[in-house]
Each structure stands twice: as structure tokens, then as C-alpha cells.
Design a protein around this motif. Structure first.
Motif, PDB file in Angstrom:
ATOM      1  N   GLY A 144      -5.595  -1.512   7.764  1.00 43.37           N
ATOM      2  CA  GLY A 144      -6.537  -2.950   7.548  1.00 43.37           C
ATOM      3  C   GLY A 144      -7.622  -3.095   7.785  1.00 43.37           C
ATOM      4  N   ASP A 157      -2.690  -6.867   6.510  1.00 42.17           N
ATOM      5  CA  ASP A 157      -3.667  -7.814   5.937  1.00 42.17           C
ATOM      6  C   ASP A 157      -3.036  -8.958   6.625  1.00 42.17           C
ATOM      7  OD1 ASP A 157      -6.052  -9.391   5.122  1.00 42.17           O
ATOM      8  OD2 ASP A 157      -5.473  -9.233   2.918  1.00 42.17           O
ATOM      9  N   LEU A 176      -7.524  -2.545  -0.301  1.00 34.69           N
ATOM     10  CA  LEU A 176      -6.174  -3.152   0.562  1.00 34.69           C
ATOM     11  C   LEU A 176      -7.045  -2.749   2.063  1.00 34.69           C
ATOM     12  CD1 LEU A 176      -3.471  -1.191  -0.490  1.00 34.69           C
ATOM     13  CD2 LEU A 176      -3.527  -3.375   0.064  1.00 34.69           C
ATOM     14  N   THR A 177      -7.766  -2.127   2.591  1.00 37.83           N
ATOM     15  CA  THR A 177      -8.618  -1.518   4.025  1.00 37.83           C
ATOM     16  C   THR A 177     -10.390  -1.780   4.717  1.00 37.83           C
ATOM     17  OG1 THR A 177      -9.574   0.251   3.624  1.00 37.83           O
ATOM     18  CG2 THR A 177      -6.927   0.463   3.837  1.00 37.83           C
ATOM     19  N   ARG A 181      -8.187   0.865  -4.304  1.00 36.04           N
ATOM     20  CA  ARG A 181      -6.953   1.048  -4.025  1.00 36.04           C
ATOM     21  C   ARG A 181      -6.838   0.514  -1.998  1.00 36.04           C
ATOM     22  NH1 ARG A 181       0.234   1.488  -4.805  1.00 36.04           N
ATOM     23  NH2 ARG A 181       0.847  -1.095  -4.149  1.00 36.04           N
ATOM     24  N   VAL A 214       0.804  -5.601   3.297  1.00 33.77           N
ATOM     25  CA  VAL A 214       0.852  -5.486   2.587  1.00 33.77           C
ATOM     26  C   VAL A 214       1.209  -4.367   1.379  1.00 33.77           C
ATOM     27  CG1 VAL A 214      -0.259  -7.721   2.132  1.00 33.77           C
ATOM     28  CG2 VAL A 214      -1.631  -5.463   2.790  1.00 33.77           C
ATOM     29  N   TYR A 215       1.123  -3.399   1.831  1.00 40.88           N
ATOM     30  CA  TYR A 215       0.828  -1.973   1.436  1.00 40.88           C
ATOM     31  C   TYR A 215       2.177  -0.806   2.466  1.00 40.88           C
ATOM     32  CZ  TYR A 215       0.774   2.547  -0.615  1.00 40.88           C
ATOM     33  OH  TYR A 215       0.706   4.325  -0.951  1.00 40.88           O
ATOM     34  N   VAL A 273      -0.531  -0.471   5.015  1.00 40.47           N
ATOM     35  CA  VAL A 273      -1.624  -1.674   5.157  1.00 40.47           C
ATOM     36  C   VAL A 273      -1.427  -2.885   5.727  1.00 40.47           C
ATOM     37  CG1 VAL A 273      -3.649  -2.009   4.391  1.00 40.47           C
ATOM     38  CG2 VAL A 273      -2.584  -0.155   3.783  1.00 40.47           C
TER      39      VAL A 273
END
Length: 236
Positions: free
Chosen positions: A37, A206, A229-230, A225, A211-212, A204
Motif C-alpha cells: 500500500g 488504501d 493499488l500501491t 494494477r 482493497v485487494y 493491498v
């Protein structure tokens, strides 16, 4: 596969600031789980909550089948959890060898001699004080100290932070080796590419929420992605 650690619906605050919003995750036994993250996403707070340093107001933490949600940190560590915090936190005025003698002995395969075999550089510097070590040597010492607890679960917070690329490779090699030793690992990292390279599963965060959650290799294969995401490329 059974879980070494399970977190369910963690709600954690610093004073009135609401940091974690229902975080749930699982670390499978004998596997490496990456927690990724952006800066400020809540990764370190998650680890502090799992270790009892900043207890959740709501939610549940289960480690090796025991409800550890309200346990003090020393009891969590004594149950077989090694924790390497961000910033290493070694004893600056103690020698390498004295630092390694600090942890309470737990029965198991990890001894000071074996730490020196794993990190030959520490053997060379065993009489040097902690403050004289490089960042990489301090990270090795911090990991070695945690391994002397002979943990079944190892939790690492940003082990590659501030290290030269060659030293980062060494650190990740050691983390990967922990799986072969049967140790479960929860790894918080900014280095998305190398984390996903060695991890089995990835989460992940956030803004304090997951979120993942999915297969680490599948995430690594989706460069756009990972970046979304990160905020960190899987190619760099």
C-alpha cells in the motif's frame, strides 16, 4: 490450509483519528503474505494492532488458534511471534553479540551461531556496537534477534527501507528462506516488485481498508494494477 494468523474487522484509532476501517486478513501457515500500500495507508498500524502495541477498538485477532486481541505484546511474542519493527530499533550501545543475547531463549533450531551462518557479515562485526553498523547490518541484526525467539510467525515492517539494492536482495533472500524453514511470514513493504516475487498471497491497503486480496504472482503480472493499488511499479 490452516492459518497462523487471522484478523477480522479491525477498527483501530490513534486518539480520535480513525486509522483502520474493518481490516481483515489471513496469514497461512508456512507461507509468505505481503501487505502492500501507499505511504499512510495503514500498514504499520495494522502490524502494531496485531502485536498488541495499538489495540483495536473493535475486531478480533487470532494467532495459532488463540484469541490474542487483548493480549499484551510480550505474551504475543512469547506465543511464537517474532516482530521486526520499522526502523530496526537495535541497542546502539551494545555490540552485535550483546544485541543477539537480549532475546529470551526459546527452544528451537535458531542459535547465535546459526544467525552468524545466515549473516556472515554479523559474525565479522560481532564486537562492533550497534551504532557503528550500516543500515543493512542493522537490519540483519534486527532479523537475527527476532529469529532467536525461534518464532513460528515472523512479522516484518519495511525491512528494505533505506538499503542499497544488493543488500535488499540479501534481505529478501533470507525472508524467502523462512518459508523453507516452515515459518509463516507477514511482510509489509514498499518494494512491491520484490515482495510479490517471493510472496504467496498479497493484500493491498488504501486509506485503512483492504482493497485487494489475492494471489501474489497474479497481482505481479498486472503492472497497471500494481501501480494503481500501491503507487509503486512492479518493474522497478
Amino acid at each position: 490450509m490452516s492459518a497462523a494468523l487471522t484478523a477480522e474487522g479491525l477498527q483501530t484509532y490513534y486518539g480520535k483519528s480513525h486509522i483502520l476501517h474493518g481490516v481483515s486478513l489471513e496469514v497461512a501457515q508456512g507461507r509468505i503474505t505481503a501487505l502492500l500500500g501507499r505511504n499512510g495507508a495503514g500498514k504499520t498500524t495494522t502490524l502494531r494492532t496485531l502485536m498488541g502495541l495499538t489495540p483495536a477498538r473493535q475486531g478480533r485477532v487470532t494467532i495459532f488458534g488463540a484469541n490474542t486481541t487483548r493480549w499484551p505484546t510480550f505474551r504475543i511474542a512469547a506465543s511464537g511471534v517474532g516482530y521486526v519493527p520499522e526502523g530496526r530499533r537495535i541497542f546502539a550501545n551494545l555490540s552485535v553479540e550483546e544485541n543477539l543475547k537480549v532475546p529470551l531463549e526459546r527452544g528451537g533450531p535458531w542459535t547465535i551461531e546459526r544467525i552468524y551462518a545466515l549473516f556472515p557479515r554479523l559474525a565479522e562485526r560481532k564486537l562492533s556496537r550497534g551504532r557503528m553498523l550500516s543500515g543493512g547490518e542493522q537490519e540483519m541484526l534486527s532479523i537475527g534477534r527476532a529469529l532467536l525467539l525461534n518464532p513460528r510467525l515472523l512479522i516484518l515492517d519495511e525491512p528494505s527501507q533505506g538499503l542499497a539494492p544488493l543488500i535488499v536482495r540479501d534481505v529478501f533472500r533470507v525472508v524467502s528462506q523462512m518459508r523453507e524453514e516452515g515459518i509463516s511470514v507477514l511482510l509489509v513493504e514498499q518494494n512491491a516488485r520484490m515482495s510479490l516475487e517471493i510472496a504467496d498471497h498479497a493484500y493491498v491497503l488504501d486509506d485503512g481498508g483492504v482493497v485487494y486480496s489475492g494471489n501474489a504472482r497474479e497481482l505481479a503480472a498486472d503492472e497497471s494494477r500494481v501501480l494503481a493499488l500501491t503507487g509503486a511499479s512492479a518493474e522497478t
